[in-house]
Write an enzyme that holds these catalytic residues in place. Structure first.
Site: not given
Ligand code: BGC
Length: 396
Positions: A146, A220, A360
């Site tokens: 991310h 998210h 997402e």
């Molecule tokens: C990921 C997860 C991660 C989370 C974080 C998601 O988009 O795929 O693996 O733990 O984001 O909150």
């Protein structure tokens, strides 16, 4: 009609005076209560603290049946209030009550945040572009997740209300400098949240660069259609318009394969309770401690310009529904598997495993390292564009 620029100037003047602001969509100044009664869209602004000396604002967008709050910190969708089948309103997204909640915890679950420059994982935080190799921060060992340690979710965005017609929006902009979090090129990003007339939240993403780079933007938000803090989403029914997915290795990096969902617990081509198979011993489920995968959407338009249905979530208890449509090729369905009860949410209750799920919309994880995945490369002169709509409703 009040010209937006003069309204904007008035807003800034009032903001300097420390007042909470109200802006009617193309109708001059208007009160929030009248917006609720008449369904007239409004946007209000209030001071919401500061981060490293930078002021953060919170905007409230309403159109009567839908009310959302957005922070300029991380472009975070803080609350989303929608009615159930009996007209009772609840906040259906996970988050914190205060700015401090996001900043002190570092928002490790990325509640409601805008994600960039690259959503999801890049293997070993490394990729090559035009013959050069770039190293990103490893914030989810052994990978980069991310956007790195201080991704777009931790930046303060500039904001401007967008009004007119029967919708109301908030335009957020952020300039990510060349080399920030290891990514090449200065990226100018604009994200516009719009509250549509029919209980929808539309998010338009746009970006340009001055050097070749990779981009994969998303939001998210976690959803619990029964209301945040009310328990798990195991009983929610999920439909994904996807007959294939990208299987991952034990570190949640795609293997590169694109596999059919048929005959596996990954099959959501018919509405299925989220909790029906999330304790399955299927290896993919083990890797993610539940669902944490990218589904390959069954799209008619593979130029990724047209909005097409991606997912539908419904909560039999409250009757609330959420339909997601997107221009993107993929969707990450993450079941909130890593929520461990240590974070206390907006309503003061702790979030435990499976208390919310994220949908997402995205290009596939680790695309820069997989030539067979749709490209995430953005070059000077090109414009990155992506749109996702979250449409709320109710069933009997
Ligand atoms: C990921 C997860 C991660 C989370 C974080 C998601 O988009 O795929 O693996 O733990 O984001 O909150």
């Amino acid at each position: 009609m009040t010209p937006i620029h003069s309204a904007d100037r008035a807003i800034r003047a009032l903001a300097r005076a420390g007042m909470v602001l109200l802006l009617g969509a193309g109708l001059g100044l208007a009160g929030a209560s009248s917006s609720q009664a008449g369904g007239r869209p409004t946007i209000t602004k209030e001071a919401f603290g500061s981060v490293s000396g930078r002021a953060v604002d919170r905007y409230t967008l309403t159109n009567g049946r839908l009310r959302v709050r957005i922070l300029t910190y991380g472009g975070i969708l803080q609350t989303v209030e929608v009615p159930d089948r009996h007209g009772r309103t609840a906040n259906v997204t996970l988050g914190f009550a205060t700015l401090d909640g996001y900043v002190t915890s570092k928002n490790p679950a990325y509640f409601g945040a805008l994600i960039g420059r690259y959503g999801n994982r890049i293997a070993n935080g490394r990729f090559s572009l035009d013959g050069r190799t770039y190293q990103l921060p490893i914030n989810d060992p052994p990978n980069s997740l991310h956007g790195g340690n201080a991704g777009f979710d931790k930046r303060v965005w500039n904001a401007a209300p967008v009004t007119g017609g029967d919708s109301v929006g908030l335009r957020l902009t952020y300039v990510s400098r060349d080399g920030e979090e290891g990514y090449p090129g200065t990226l100018r990003t604009t994200v516009t949240y719009t509250i549509t007339r029919h209980q929808g939240i539309r998010i338009d993403y746009q970006a340009t660069t001055d050097r070749a780079t990779v981009v994969n933007l998303t939001n998210h938000a976690y959803w619990n259609l029964g209301g945040e803090g009310t328990g798990t989403i195991d009983d929610h029914r999920l439909l994904l318009h996807a007959s294939r997915y990208t299987p991952v290795d034990a570190t949640l990096i795609p293997t590169g394969a694109i596999d059919p969902v048929a005959g596996t617990p990954m099959d959501f081509t018919r509405p299925t309770a989220v909790g029906a198979r999330n304790r399955s011993a299927f290896p993919q489920i083990r890797y993610g401690r539940g669902y944490d995968h990218n589904w390959v959407l069954d799209r008619r338009d593979t130029t990724y310009r047209r909005l097409e249905s991606a997912a539908r979530l419904s909560d039999p208890a409250s009757g609330r529904t959420l339909s997601v449509s997107t221009t993107e090729p993929g969707i990450q369905f993450y079941g909130g598997n890593f929520l461990d009860g240590t974070l206390y949410g907006t309503g003061g209750r702790s979030y435990r495993q499976g208390d919310g799920l994220a949908l997402e919309t995205q290009h596939f994880p680790d695309s820069p390292n997989h030539a067979n995945f749709p490209s995430t490369v953005l070059r000077p002169g090109q414009v990155y564009r992506s749109t996702t709509v979250y449409q709320f409703g109710t069933t009997r």
